[in-house]
Design a protein around this motif. Structure first.
Motif, PDB file in Angstrom:
ATOM      1  N   GLU A  54      22.073 -29.799 -36.563  1.00  0.00           N
ATOM      2  CA  GLU A  54      23.262 -28.946 -36.738  1.00  0.00           C
ATOM      3  C   GLU A  54      23.260 -28.425 -38.173  1.00  0.00           C
ATOM      4  N   MET A  55      22.446 -27.435 -38.427  1.00  0.00           N
ATOM      5  CA  MET A  55      22.282 -26.887 -39.772  1.00  0.00           C
ATOM      6  C   MET A  55      23.356 -25.838 -40.062  1.00  0.00           C
ATOM      7  N   PRO A  56      23.816 -25.749 -41.323  1.00  0.00           N
ATOM      8  CA  PRO A  56      24.732 -24.655 -41.677  1.00  0.00           C
ATOM      9  C   PRO A  56      23.991 -23.323 -41.629  1.00  0.00           C
ATOM     10  N   PRO A  57      24.700 -22.249 -41.365  1.00  0.00           N
ATOM     11  CA  PRO A  57      24.014 -20.957 -41.217  1.00  0.00           C
ATOM     12  C   PRO A  57      23.716 -20.294 -42.558  1.00  0.00           C
ATOM     13  N   ILE A  58      22.786 -19.373 -42.514  1.00  0.00           N
ATOM     14  CA  ILE A  58      22.549 -18.474 -43.640  1.00  0.00           C
ATOM     15  C   ILE A  58      22.842 -17.054 -43.166  1.00  0.00           C
ATOM     16  N   VAL A  59      23.305 -16.243 -44.084  1.00  0.00           N
ATOM     17  CA  VAL A  59      23.581 -14.845 -43.758  1.00  0.00           C
ATOM     18  C   VAL A  59      22.329 -14.030 -44.046  1.00  0.00           C
ATOM     19  N   GLY A  70      30.490 -20.010 -33.338  1.00  0.00           N
ATOM     20  CA  GLY A  70      31.437 -19.084 -33.938  1.00  0.00           C
ATOM     21  C   GLY A  70      30.829 -18.299 -35.091  1.00  0.00           C
ATOM     22  N   TRP A  71      29.529 -18.017 -35.013  1.00  0.00           N
ATOM     23  CA  TRP A  71      28.840 -17.278 -36.078  1.00  0.00           C
ATOM     24  C   TRP A  71      28.882 -15.784 -35.798  1.00  0.00           C
ATOM     25  N   GLU A  72      28.718 -15.019 -36.889  1.00  0.00           N
ATOM     26  CA  GLU A  72      28.551 -13.573 -36.768  1.00  0.00           C
ATOM     27  C   GLU A  72      27.102 -13.255 -36.362  1.00  0.00           C
TER      28      GLU A  72
END
Length: 417
Positions: A79-84, A218-220
């Motif tokens: 469960e990695m945090p996202p990068i933009v 819930g990511w863009e």
């Protein structure tokens, strides 16, 4: 043609007929066999180790590419945090020297459940620009997911191991559970079944549409787990990593305040690549042992040949030939014998390699070795370097025993016959 070479050719190709049995003939034959078998074993070993290392490496790269760019985090889970990732960042990466392509991906742990079984896996989401070459080459049944940017695709591909454990077939429906604040369920369709032989990865990854993971988290659309970067030349992987770092070092995530974290496949999978690196030591050990065996058999054969030709040595010395000329006679003789042994060694070694490469006669357990047959890969430069090296090393080993010629007295040598 020099005198030494002329005499050596006469001895080797047109031996004088003598009464009785020759002691040197079986010894020379054994020496040739030693050279042939030694070269064949070394050649096969290099081809097998090179093929094994490259085949396993290609499979590891196929699952995660050569370099991965993710968020800098202490999180060791899936469960990695996202990068933009904007189009401008993708442009910087794609325009970096040595980069073949870059592609976005996202991962999320999940539980696959059927009516009578379940299994934990990781859903790897990819977009429409994903390079499917690796999975297309390892697809056993069905077809690849038809992922596009307009609609969400419910097709996934799973491994043969997973399909066997869960008793799934192509076109079967599959319930996948995602554990978050609350359990969320998605239904997928098994569009294809792949098998790479890299069991540790096969039973871990299911490949599908990245939009599922973005929606669940819930990511863009521009938020992903990371970027996979494929390279043209792996010899400059560290230099390319540094270039990518320079290109993205000051790109800070606005929402999460995390910089990009760039790692090579060797850093991501150190246990596999360190294990592969140990195989080089096996080659060194085999090379030393085989060269020692071949060298000592040649030394023995040359010494016996010198003793048998003691009368000829005495005669040549009596006629005015110096020690170096006579030594060159036997060095040329050794060269002819080594060349013949190497010829047979190449024939034996290359034939075995060709047969295994074409038909895969020797099989392996993929759960242990990551491949189902012994892989063979031999480059022309490696073959040439091996032959030149064996020739030079063996000839250098002949210099010492040929020195015994200087101690032979012409008078005693003629009597010796």
């Amino acid at each position: 043609m020099s005198l030494a070479r002329f005499i050596a050719r006469r001895i080797h190709f047109q031996p004088a007929k003598k009464e009785g049995k020759s002691v040197a003939k079986p010894a020379v034959r054994i020496a040739m066999i030693g050279i042939a078998l030694g070269l064949a074993v070394i050649l096969i070993s290099i081809a097998v180790v090179t093929g094994f290392k490259n085949e396993v490496s290609r499979k590891v790269y196929g699952f995660g590419s050569h370099i991965q760019i993710t968020a800098l985090t202490n999180n060791k889970t899936y469960e990695m945090p996202p990068i933009v990732v904007s189009d401008s960042i993708m442009g910087l990466i794609n325009n970096t020297n040595n980069v073949t392509y870059a592609q976005r991906y996202a991962i999320k742990p999940a539980i696959l459940k059927t009516s009578d079984n379940f299994q934990g896996m990781v859903l790897k989401g990819v977009d429409s620009h994903y390079n499917w070459d690796f999975f297309a080459a390892n697809l056993q049944e069905g077809k690849l997911p038809a992922i596009n940017d307009t609609t969400v695709c419910n097709d996934v591909i799973i491994s043969r191991k997973t399909a066997s454990d869960l008793q799934l077939k192509v076109d079967d429906k599959l319930l996948v559970y995602f554990i978050q604040n609350q359990v969320r369920v998605r239904q997928f369709i098994v569009s294809g079944i792949y098998e790479t032989g890299l069991t540790e990865f096969d039973q871990l990854y299911m490949i599908g549409d990245i939009q599922h993971i973005q929606f669940l988290n819930g990511w863009e659309n521009n938020q992903v787990t990371g970027i996979e970067v494929a390279l043209n030349d792996l010899t400059t992987i560290e230099n390319t990593k540094e270039q990518l770092h320079q290109a993205t070092a000051f790109t800070i995530q606005q929402a999460y305040n995390n910089p990009y974290y760039i790692r090579t496949a060797m850093e991501l999978q150190p246990q596999i690549f360190n294990w592969l690196a140990l195989l080089d030591m096996n080659i060194v050990v085999i090379l030393v042992l085989m060269m020692a065996v071949a060298g000592f058999t040649m030394i023995s054969g040359l010494l016996i040949l010198i003793l048998e030709k003691a009368a000829m040595i005495g005669t040549l010395k009596a006629l005015g030939a110096n020690n170096w000329i006579i030594r060159k006679v036997f060095l040329y003789q050794s060269l002819f014998l080594i060349g013949k042994g190497m010829l047979w060694g190449n024939i034996i070694g290359l034939s075995i390699c060709f047969i295994q490469h074409q038909w895969g006669i020797i099989s392996l357990d993929p759960t242990v070795y990551f491949v189902d047959t012994v892989p063979i890969e031999l480059h022309a430069w490696a073959w040439l370097a091996l032959n030149v090296g064996v020739m030079i090393i063996t000839l250098c080993m002949m210099l010492l025993p040929s020195h015994i010629i200087a101690k032979i007295s012409p008078a005693k040598a003629i009597k010796f016959d």
